[in-house]
Scaffold this motif. Structure first.
Motif, short mmCIF file in Angstrom:
data_model
loop_
_atom_site.label_atom_id
_atom_site.label_comp_id
_atom_site.label_asym_id
_atom_site.label_seq_id
_atom_site.Cartn_x
_atom_site.Cartn_y
_atom_site.Cartn_z
N HIS A 38 0.85 -1.18 0.00
CA HIS A 38 0.00 0.00 0.00
C HIS A 38 0.89 1.24 0.00
O HIS A 38 1.75 1.39 0.86
N LEU A 39 0.66 2.14 -0.95
CA LEU A 39 1.42 3.38 -1.06
C LEU A 39 0.50 4.55 -0.77
O LEU A 39 -0.58 4.66 -1.37
N ILE A 40 0.94 5.42 0.14
CA ILE A 40 0.19 6.63 0.48
C ILE A 40 1.15 7.81 0.31
O ILE A 40 2.25 7.80 0.87
N VAL A 41 0.74 8.81 -0.46
CA VAL A 41 1.52 10.04 -0.61
C VAL A 41 0.59 11.21 -0.33
O VAL A 41 -0.44 11.37 -0.99
N VAL A 62 0.00 8.72 -11.80
CA VAL A 62 -1.11 8.08 -11.09
C VAL A 62 -2.10 9.12 -10.55
O VAL A 62 -3.14 8.75 -10.03
N GLY A 63 -1.77 10.39 -10.68
CA GLY A 63 -2.72 11.41 -10.26
C GLY A 63 -2.09 12.77 -10.06
O GLY A 63 -0.88 12.92 -9.95
N SER A 64 -2.97 13.75 -10.02
CA SER A 64 -2.62 15.13 -9.75
C SER A 64 -3.47 15.55 -8.55
O SER A 64 -4.70 15.48 -8.62
N PHE A 65 -2.82 15.99 -7.48
CA PHE A 65 -3.51 16.18 -6.21
C PHE A 65 -3.46 17.63 -5.76
O PHE A 65 -2.38 18.20 -5.60
N SER A 70 -4.84 13.36 -1.46
CA SER A 70 -3.64 12.53 -1.36
C SER A 70 -3.82 11.28 -2.20
O SER A 70 -4.92 10.95 -2.62
N TYR A 71 -2.72 10.58 -2.42
CA TYR A 71 -2.76 9.34 -3.19
C TYR A 71 -2.77 8.17 -2.23
O TYR A 71 -2.03 8.12 -1.25
N SER A 72 -3.60 7.19 -2.51
CA SER A 72 -3.63 5.95 -1.76
C SER A 72 -3.94 4.84 -2.76
O SER A 72 -5.01 4.82 -3.36
N GLY A 73 -2.97 3.95 -2.95
CA GLY A 73 -3.17 2.87 -3.91
C GLY A 73 -2.23 1.71 -3.62
O GLY A 73 -1.37 1.79 -2.75
N TYR A 74 -2.41 0.65 -4.36
CA TYR A 74 -1.60 -0.55 -4.19
C TYR A 74 -0.69 -0.72 -5.39
O TYR A 74 -1.11 -0.51 -6.54
N ILE A 75 0.56 -1.07 -5.11
CA ILE A 75 1.52 -1.31 -6.19
C ILE A 75 2.15 -2.68 -5.96
O ILE A 75 2.30 -3.12 -4.82
N PRO A 76 2.52 -3.37 -7.03
CA PRO A 76 3.07 -4.72 -6.91
C PRO A 76 4.37 -4.73 -6.10
O PRO A 76 5.11 -3.74 -6.09
#
Length: 125
Positions: A38-41, A62-65, A70-76
């Motif tokens: 899980h990645l959170i920025v 992955v996005g413009s905030f 904020s960004y919250s997503g899953y990366i391999p």
């Protein structure tokens, strides 16, 4: 006139149903991918009201905030390159890159902030 009002009423109900169906579908209900971290920025509070934080993972945006987002997503699992940049870039600040080795089931949290006029990604402990 009654028939016209009935048609408007039925169309309004159908539209409302479609809207609520779309709202009920969100990413939170999606299953957590296997073998992913899980990645959170997060943007720091004083990042700038007229600035967006643009985040890329492995060269793919992955996005413009904007403010409060904020960004919250899953990366391999594996090694990835995070890149943060500011938009619009009025001061010519360089994008910041951070290499992270993701382990499945782990959470990686970063804050995008300013340090001496430079954009930085700070790892949250």
């Amino acid at each position: 006139m009654r028939r016209y009002n009935l048609i408007i009423y039925i169309v309004s109900l159908a539209c409302a149903g479609l809207i609520f169906t779309g709202c009920a579908t969100n990413q939170a209900s999606a299953p957590i991918p296997a073998n992913a971290g899980h990645l959170i920025v997060t943007r720091v509070a004083n990042f700038g009201t007229d600035l967006s934080l643009v985040l890329s993972v492995d060269g793919r945006d992955v996005g413009s905030f904007t403010e409060g987002r904020s960004y919250s997503g899953y990366i391999p699992a594996g090694q990835h390159v995070l890149m943060a940049r500011v938009d619009p870039n009025r001061t010519g600040s360089k994008p910041r890159k951070k290499t992270v080795t993701v382990r499945a089931g782990q959470t990686y949290s970063y804050t995008a902030a300013w340090s001496g006029g430079n954009l930085v990604l700070v790892r949250n402990q």
